[in-house]
Every structure is written in structure tokens, then in C-alpha cells.
Design a protein around this motif. Structure first.
Motif, PDB file in Angstrom:
ATOM      1  N   UNK A 213       0.863  -1.178   0.000  1.00 35.07           N
ATOM      2  CA  UNK A 213       0.000   0.000   0.000  1.00 35.07           C
ATOM      3  C   UNK A 213       0.901   1.229   0.000  1.00 35.07           C
ATOM      4  N   UNK A 214       0.553   2.226  -0.797  1.00 37.77           N
ATOM      5  CA  UNK A 214       1.361   3.445  -0.861  1.00 37.77           C
ATOM      6  C   UNK A 214       0.461   4.665  -0.717  1.00 37.77           C
ATOM      7  N   UNK A 223      -0.274   8.905   7.237  1.00 36.23           N
ATOM      8  CA  UNK A 223      -0.793   8.207   8.410  1.00 36.23           C
ATOM      9  C   UNK A 223       0.205   8.228   9.567  1.00 36.23           C
ATOM     10  N   UNK A 224       1.487   8.141   9.261  1.00 41.50           N
ATOM     11  CA  UNK A 224       2.503   8.104  10.306  1.00 41.50           C
ATOM     12  C   UNK A 224       2.667   9.403  11.060  1.00 41.50           C
ATOM     13  N   UNK A 225       2.092  10.497  10.548  1.00 44.13           N
ATOM     14  CA  UNK A 225       2.224  11.791  11.229  1.00 44.13           C
ATOM     15  C   UNK A 225       1.258  11.932  12.395  1.00 44.13           C
ATOM     16  N   UNK A 226       0.331  10.982  12.521  1.00 45.23           N
ATOM     17  CA  UNK A 226      -0.641  11.044  13.613  1.00 45.23           C
ATOM     18  C   UNK A 226      -0.088  10.366  14.864  1.00 45.23           C
ATOM     19  N   UNK A 253       8.400   5.868   5.027  1.00 42.98           N
ATOM     20  CA  UNK A 253       8.069   7.195   4.546  1.00 42.98           C
ATOM     21  C   UNK A 253       6.795   7.753   5.138  1.00 42.98           C
ATOM     22  N   UNK A 254       6.358   7.185   6.263  1.00 41.01           N
ATOM     23  CA  UNK A 254       5.177   7.633   6.996  1.00 41.01           C
ATOM     24  C   UNK A 254       3.846   7.300   6.332  1.00 41.01           C
ATOM     25  N   UNK A 255       3.847   6.771   5.078  1.00 44.94           N
ATOM     26  CA  UNK A 255       2.553   6.517   4.437  1.00 44.94           C
ATOM     27  C   UNK A 255       2.542   5.264   3.557  1.00 44.94           C
TER      28      UNK A 255
END
Length: 265
Positions: A213-214, A223-226, A253-255
Motif C-alpha cells: 500500500x502506498x 498516516x505516520x504523522x498522527x 516514509x510515513x505513508x
């Protein structure tokens, strides 16, 4: 997600009659072809925790074990839009496999609420014939099959957006085939989670591989910034009894992440 259980053939026949028309076509048939009945199980529904398991906090996120969802979800607030991209895996079916399924999708709600607003693709086995199709769902309403061609290896991008009031926009793009399906539907929902999921919708899984998934973003942010209060990032993996059916990678890469099937379940 609540999995769809087998239903009587008579009920399937009635359902097939009710859905014949533009909204119901064979997943891997051209739109002009006659509709094809899909197997008794379908994607859609709520996150279902695996019995006897407990969430485990690892680093800045929580690992949850499920009977049907793998991937990532974020909770802790209300969310307006979720977007992700994926590739529909090829599947190989034999008559001895029984019902198996791999369904990647993106959506809002369903992790800890009673609705899900979602769109995605599926590769199913029911006996020796593979079946590929695209779909959306405003759970608890039934899944709607999208009348478009889907082939293994197709690259998808899906976006689900709460636009206003009770209205949601669900957009699915098959980049490989060159089509876009856009619908606007109404549902009263909580918007209290957003997720990108590889779902096991059948009663068991015997076909597995990897699926990347990208670009998984929520309200325009990776998503990783939450991280940090009030948010919780949930990393989901599918488990059946004591068997771990698949693993979900750490975020890149956080997403970006990959789900990898490990065992037949």
C-alpha cells in the motif's frame, strides 16, 4: 469487518435478480457481458478482534490482532478523508481450496464504530475459478459491485471523503484499466477512524503473497504523522486461533506499508 457468511442458494438467486443491471457486473468481464454471480462471501463490515488476543503497544503505535483486517488505522479524533493506493494481487485457485479472498480497500469508520464507508478491489477463489472485481460499501448496507473491468496486477487509488452532512464521496480509480468510479452516498456515521486494509473476507485463506500500500494519507497528512495524543495508530494483523495469517510491515516514509501473508488460515 463482519464477514459475510454463506447463505442459501435461493437467497443468492433472489439477490442476483435484484442486482442485475448497471450496478452488478462480472468483476473481470467487460461491461457489456452478462452479470456473473460472485461467491457467497463478500468484503465489507466491521473490524473483528481475534478472540483471546490483546492489543500490544510497540513504539508509537498499537498492534491489534484481527480475524479479518490487516493494515493500518488511525483513531482518536474525527476524520474527513482517507486515500491510499495498492495493486490487486493475482491469485491461483484450485478446486480443493474452498472459499478464499484477498480484498484491499480504503475507508472511514469501522474500527470501533457501527458503520464503514469504503471502496476497494477483490480477488476471490470459489473452487478453481479466480474472480476479480471492484466494489464499494456503506455498511451496514450491502456491498455494491462496480460495473468495470478488473484484472490481476491492476493499480488502484481509492479515496473516501465525508463531504457534508450525511454525504460521502467514494472514488475508486483503476489506473491500469483507465476507469474511475465515483458515487455520492448518505449515511449517518461517526468518522472516528480512517484505515487502509487488506481484508480476509472468506471463512479461511489459502492463497497468500505480498501487497504494498502506498500514499496512505488521512485528511491530507501521512498516516505516520498522527503520533502522540490524542491519536492512536493501529497496526493490524490477521490471526486465526494461534496461527498468524499475515504480517503488516512498519511504515515506510510515513505513508507506505506492505501486508505479507504467512500461513494458510
Amino acid at each position: 469487518m463482519v464477514r459475510r457468511w454463506s447463505i442459501p442458494l435461493a437467497a443468492l438467486a433472489l439477490g442476483s435478480l435484484a442486482l442485475t443491471g448497471p450496478a452488478m457486473a462480472a468483476g473481470n468481464a467487460h461491461p457489456a457481458a452478462a452479470p456473473k454471480a460472485h461467491s457467497a462471501f463478500m468484503p465489507g463490515g466491521l473490524f473483528k478482534p481475534a478472540p483471546g488476543t490483546h492489543p500490544a503497544k510497540v513504539g508509537g503505535h498499537v498492534i491489534d490482532y484481527s480475524n479479518n483486517w490487516s493494515g493500518y488505522a488511525v483513531t482518536g479524533s474525527t476524520f474527513t478523508t482517507a486515500t491510499a493506493s495498492w495493486t490487486q494481487n493475482a491469485i491461483t485457485c484450485t478446486s480443493s481450496d474452498g472459499e478464499t479472498d484477498m480484498s484491499p480497500w480504503v475507508g472511514i469508520d469501522g474500527f470501533n464504530s457501527s458503520t464503514v464507508e469504503q471502496t476497494g478491489s477483490s480477488g476471490d477463489c470459489d473452487g478453481s475459478t479466480p474472480d476479480y472485481y471492484a466494489w464499494y460499501e456503506m455498511y451496514p448496507a450491502n456491498v455494491i459491485i462496480i460495473n468495470k473491468t478488473v484484472e490481476p496486477g491492476d493499480k488502484f487509488t481509492g479515496t473516501v471523503t465525508h463531504t457534508s452532512g450525511t454525504k460521502y464521496s467514494l472514488v475508486l480509480k483503476d489506473i491500469t484499466q483507465g476507469w474511475t468510479n465515483t458515487v455520492t452516498k448518505s449515511l449517518k456515521a461517526d468518522d472516528n477512524s480512517a484505515e487502509a486494509v487488506m481484508e480476509m473476507a472468506a471463512d479461511h485463506l489459502t492463497k497468500f503473497g505480498t501487497d504494498p500500500f502506498t500514499g496512505f494519507t488521512v485528511d491530507g497528512q501521512p498516516i505516520g504523522s498522527y503520533s502522540g495524543s490524542p491519536y492512536t495508530i493501529d497496526q493490524m494483523e490477521i490471526q486465526s486461533g494461534s496461527t498468524l495469517c499475515d504480517s503488516t510491515s512498519s511504515l515506510s516514509g510515513n505513508d507506505n506499508f506492505t501486508t505479507t501473508w504467512l500461513n494458510a488460515c
